[in-house]
Design a protein around this motif. Structure first.
Motif, short mmCIF file in Angstrom:
data_model
loop_
_atom_site.label_atom_id
_atom_site.label_comp_id
_atom_site.label_asym_id
_atom_site.label_seq_id
_atom_site.Cartn_x
_atom_site.Cartn_y
_atom_site.Cartn_z
N GLN A 73 0.82 -1.20 0.00
CA GLN A 73 0.00 0.00 0.00
C GLN A 73 0.87 1.27 0.00
O GLN A 73 0.59 2.22 -0.73
N LEU A 74 1.91 1.28 0.81
CA LEU A 74 2.70 2.49 0.98
C LEU A 74 3.47 2.88 -0.28
O LEU A 74 3.72 4.07 -0.51
N ILE A 75 3.84 1.90 -1.11
CA ILE A 75 4.59 2.23 -2.33
C ILE A 75 3.68 2.32 -3.55
O ILE A 75 4.16 2.48 -4.67
N SER A 76 2.38 2.25 -3.33
CA SER A 76 1.43 2.38 -4.44
C SER A 76 1.30 3.86 -4.83
O SER A 76 1.93 4.74 -4.24
N SER A 77 0.48 4.13 -5.82
CA SER A 77 0.26 5.52 -6.25
C SER A 77 -0.82 6.17 -5.40
O SER A 77 -1.56 5.50 -4.69
N GLY A 78 -0.91 7.49 -5.49
CA GLY A 78 -1.94 8.22 -4.77
C GLY A 78 -1.36 9.08 -3.66
O GLY A 78 -0.17 8.99 -3.34
N PRO A 79 -2.19 9.91 -3.04
CA PRO A 79 -1.74 10.77 -1.95
C PRO A 79 -1.21 9.93 -0.79
O PRO A 79 -1.74 8.86 -0.49
N LEU A 81 -1.43 10.20 2.44
CA LEU A 81 -2.35 9.92 3.53
C LEU A 81 -3.32 8.79 3.15
O LEU A 81 -3.66 7.94 3.98
N ALA A 82 -3.75 8.78 1.89
CA ALA A 82 -4.64 7.71 1.42
C ALA A 82 -3.89 6.38 1.40
O ALA A 82 -4.46 5.32 1.73
N ARG A 83 -2.61 6.40 1.05
CA ARG A 83 -1.82 5.18 1.05
C ARG A 83 -1.63 4.66 2.47
O ARG A 83 -1.66 3.44 2.72
N MET A 84 -1.46 5.58 3.42
CA MET A 84 -1.33 5.16 4.82
C MET A 84 -2.63 4.53 5.31
O MET A 84 -2.60 3.50 6.00
N GLU A 85 -3.76 5.13 4.97
CA GLU A 85 -5.03 4.53 5.38
C GLU A 85 -5.19 3.16 4.75
O GLU A 85 -5.67 2.22 5.39
N GLY A 86 -4.77 3.02 3.49
CA GLY A 86 -4.85 1.72 2.83
C GLY A 86 -4.01 0.68 3.56
O GLY A 86 -4.43 -0.47 3.72
N ALA A 87 -2.82 1.09 4.03
CA ALA A 87 -1.95 0.16 4.77
C ALA A 87 -2.60 -0.24 6.09
O ALA A 87 -2.60 -1.42 6.46
N CYS A 88 -3.15 0.74 6.80
CA CYS A 88 -3.81 0.45 8.08
C CYS A 88 -5.00 -0.48 7.90
O CYS A 88 -5.21 -1.41 8.69
N ARG A 89 -5.78 -0.23 6.86
CA ARG A 89 -6.94 -1.09 6.59
C ARG A 89 -6.50 -2.51 6.24
O ARG A 89 -7.11 -3.49 6.67
N ALA A 90 -5.45 -2.64 5.44
CA ALA A 90 -4.97 -3.96 5.04
C ALA A 90 -4.48 -4.75 6.25
O ALA A 90 -4.77 -5.95 6.39
N ILE A 91 -3.76 -4.08 7.15
CA ILE A 91 -3.27 -4.74 8.36
C ILE A 91 -4.43 -5.16 9.25
O ILE A 91 -4.48 -6.28 9.76
N ALA A 92 -5.39 -4.25 9.43
CA ALA A 92 -6.55 -4.55 10.27
C ALA A 92 -7.36 -5.71 9.70
O ALA A 92 -7.84 -6.57 10.45
N SER A 93 -7.50 -5.74 8.38
CA SER A 93 -8.24 -6.83 7.74
C SER A 93 -7.53 -8.17 7.96
O SER A 93 -8.18 -9.19 8.23
N PHE A 94 -6.20 -8.17 7.89
CA PHE A 94 -5.44 -9.40 8.13
C PHE A 94 -5.63 -9.87 9.56
O PHE A 94 -5.86 -11.06 9.80
N ILE A 95 -5.53 -8.94 10.51
CA ILE A 95 -5.70 -9.31 11.92
C ILE A 95 -7.12 -9.84 12.16
O ILE A 95 -7.32 -10.83 12.87
N ALA A 96 -8.11 -9.17 11.54
CA ALA A 96 -9.50 -9.59 11.72
C ALA A 96 -9.73 -10.99 11.18
O ALA A 96 -10.52 -11.77 11.73
N SER A 97 -9.04 -11.33 10.10
CA SER A 97 -9.22 -12.66 9.51
C SER A 97 -8.52 -13.74 10.33
O SER A 97 -8.70 -14.94 10.07
N ASN A 98 -7.69 -13.32 11.30
CA ASN A 98 -6.98 -14.25 12.17
C ASN A 98 -7.32 -13.96 13.64
O ASN A 98 -6.44 -14.01 14.50
#
Length: 203
Positions: A73-79, A81-98
């Protein structure tokens, strides 16, 4: 034909994660892990010295997966702050699935907290150049200007670990949405601007 070593090791780790999540670390039996992985108990001890080491390797693999999700997420394109939110969401989704395994770590892994912390800090150090570059982008937009990068990362980790800890024990709410909300509060500040009509005026 003998099965490749890495495949057997992978099956053992997958089985360990499943059994730890289902039965808890203390109650889990290495024999059950071996049966689930389709190997002999002795085979597990060819790869891992103990049940404790097996847990730590599972945790290390989790951390590696979390790192990869965040970096993607962090090395993707876009602003930034949006990339940081994407990273946080991805991590939270992984934790939620486990969730079950996360709850075991919260409840039973206190004896391994020091080693897990060491793994975590090592991973941060290994990725510090990328983190410095990313937070430099954010600082150019006025975010996270008060702390250096290591302290900023630690602050965010502490916030989100606290959220995951509560969520894992209670199951209340959506962890991904909670995480995104906390990030927005963190970046926007705790104090909202006063409405124009409420702005104090001088006589």
């Amino acid at each position: 034909m003998t099965e490749p070593t890495d495949k057997r090791r992978g099956r053992i780790l997958a089985a360990a994660r499943e059994i730890f999540a289902r039965e808890g670390f203390r109650s889990a039996d290495v024999k059950t892990i071996a049966e689930t992985a389709g190997v002999g108990k002795a085979t597990i001890y060819k790869f891992f010295d103990s049940k404790e080491q097996l847990l730590l390797v599972v945790v290390e693999e989790n951390l590696n997966q979390i790192r990869d999700l965040a970096l993607r997420q962090l090395i993707s394109s876009g602003p930034p702050l949006a990339r940081m939110e994407g990273a946080c969401r991805a991590i939270a989704s992984f934790i939620a699935s486990n969730r079950a395994f996360t709850r075991v770590l919260v409840q039973e892994a206190g004896d391994f907290a020091g080693e897990i912390q060491r793994q975590h800090l090592t991973m941060i150090e290994q990725n510090m150049p990328l983190a410095e570059a990313f937070f430099s982008e954010l600082r150019q937009e006025g975010y996270f200007t008060e702390l250096e990068t290591r302290a900023t990362i630690q602050m965010m980790v502490n916030l989100f670990i606290g959220a995951a800890y509560t969520w894992a024990l209670t199951g209340a709410g959506d962890l991904e949405e909670q995480t995104a909300t906390y990030l927005r509060v963190l970046t926007a500040g705790l104090r909202a601007p006063l409405p124009h009509s409420a702005t104090p005026t001088k006589d």
